[in-house]
Write a protein that holds these residues in place. Structure first.
Motif, PDB file in Angstrom:
ATOM      1  N   ALA A  23      81.036 -16.041 -49.027  1.00 19.75           N
ATOM      2  CA  ALA A  23      80.926 -14.566 -49.228  1.00 19.75           C
ATOM      3  C   ALA A  23      81.064 -13.864 -48.088  1.00 19.75           C
ATOM      4  O   ALA A  23      81.903 -12.877 -48.231  1.00 19.75           O
ATOM      5  N   SER A 129      72.715 -14.076 -53.678  1.00 24.19           N
ATOM      6  CA  SER A 129      74.066 -13.586 -54.261  1.00 24.19           C
ATOM      7  C   SER A 129      74.619 -14.940 -55.124  1.00 24.19           C
ATOM      8  O   SER A 129      74.085 -16.041 -54.905  1.00 24.19           O
TER       9      SER A 129
ATOM     10  N   ARG B  76      81.503 -19.066 -55.004  1.00 23.14           N
ATOM     11  CA  ARG B  76      80.895 -18.613 -53.563  1.00 23.14           C
ATOM     12  C   ARG B  76      81.535 -17.374 -52.936  1.00 23.14           C
ATOM     13  O   ARG B  76      81.187 -16.413 -52.583  1.00 23.14           O
ATOM     14  N   ALA B  77      82.945 -17.748 -52.820  1.00 25.72           N
ATOM     15  CA  ALA B  77      83.872 -16.504 -52.296  1.00 25.72           C
ATOM     16  C   ALA B  77      85.006 -16.174 -53.218  1.00 25.72           C
ATOM     17  O   ALA B  77      85.911 -16.066 -52.663  1.00 25.72           O
TER      18      ALA B  77
END
Lengths: 248, 248
Positions: A23, A129, B76-77
């Motif tokens: 992230a 998150s 996640r990203a």
């Protein structure tokens, strides 16, 4: 299969490449990616080209990031899909009623993996998150998941991590027994000192945790007891929605 | 790189293996997987072993399915993460107010890719599922995305698919101009004959669609106009939340 001289396979390198993004680092130049993933530059360039061609990575300016095709492949038939689909309306209910960030997580590789999170403007700070990991012993979610794990999972975890937990949890077995008895875990300010996490397991018919449902409330707030009630009510709804009727 | 005699690479095979799973087929035996992915059995067994070791696949009974680690790496990203995080509270608002299934989608590889969906018990049938794809020309979401695409994207799409769309959309350019003018697309019963889809673009500062926000209402319902209002309000909120102030 297809091992390089260093002995790692294409797949080993692929996983390290995907793992290099998170992230906080959603995009990277190919050379930064090669360094972070510990893949030789020339090999990284070739692999990135192929990943771009398949849409598993995407270009963004001079950098690359995870591609939408990867997201699609990973989510379309995910084992989390049913759980999230069933849990979401109940998470919204908790979010509406308690008016604090609400999250759903599972135990994975000895860590807490956050599957979903509903945020509220104005609610307290929350480190969770989506697809992020959190330590078991520093979160109410982790303790609730551990307390309601099948015995072999719990014992395995304690064997691997018991020593490390001793300072923060000198009598962990008693603590877990207490969580099993009350049906929820709460933990004050281990990660953020101003907040308290409250977590309730989503149980299967054998009384083991399929997941955990949690909110983060301001520390010392009188929201804690009501939040537990709301979470327990919602967690039962999720169990029922999954066709699991927990005992009791 | 690491090509087999048939000329496809480990990565080609890996993508075909992941692609073999979908919402209707979340788990497969390794031989069924090899057939579906068109990978020789021996090679499929080796690759599956390695995927299991990395957690990208997981065992379930005598079958394998996508692993939680794959979900984690892909989410996640993900570039969708910001959009989904910002959009979710607004989607909940629409879901609460309109009381019908609410979804968020983007245009991807000439199809509509559903990023998120909030369901309501008792709402009408809805074919959209998370990470599922839907045809552009048969959905209000697709038409709204197309109408608000940058010119080169729209022209490219029409070049590739214009002929195929002629029977359902004899005057597509006029239809898209009308959508741009009114700010929403609605489509009656192309997929389910009892429902109408209503879709509104989430615009960037140049007036191009970043995504589309949509609900499915009963056909002929007087919910359509109010739903458009709710969607437009929410879509503006999402643009603003993303730091994009759409024109007008």
């Amino acid at each position: 299969m297809a091992n390089s001289p260093s002995g790692d396979s294409v797949l080993d390198r692929l996983v390290r490449i995907l793992d290099a993004f998170d992230a906080g680092t959603p995009s990277l130049t190919v050379s930064a990616l090669a360094r972070r993933a510990n893949v030789p530059r020339a090999s990284a360039y070739r692999l990135v080209e192929e990943l771009l061609r398949h849409g598993l990575l995407a270009r963004e300016g001079g950098e690359v990031r995870l591609g939408l095709r990867l997201w699609e492949l990973a989510n379309r038939a995910s084992s989390t899909l049913d759980l999230k689909r069933v849990a979401m309306p109940f998470m919204e209910d908790v979010n509406q009623v308690v008016r604090q960030n609400t999250q759903l997580a599972v135990l994975h590789d000895d860590e807490v993996l956050v599957l979903e999170r509903l945020s509220r403007p104005g609610s307290v700070v929350n480190q969770a998150s989506v697809a992020g990991r959190m330590p078991v012993h520093l979160t109410s979610m982790g303790l609730a998941l551990l307390a309601f794990s099948p015995a072999p999972v719990l014992e395995g975890y304690l064997e691997r991590h018991g020593d490390r937990m001793r300072s923060s949890h000198p009598d962990l077995r008693r603590e877990l027994a207490h969580i099993r008895q009350t049906g929820y875990a709460s933990l004050e300010g281990f990660i953020d000192t101003d907040t308290t996490g409250v977590a309730v397991p989503v149980l299967d018919r054998r009384g083991h945790a399929l997941a955990v449902l949690a909110v983060v409330v301001p520390r010392g707030s009188d929201l804690l007891r009501p939040a537990v009630m709301a979470l327990r009510t919602a967690a039962r709804g999720i169990s029922r929605g999954l066709g699991e009727m927990p005992p009791g």
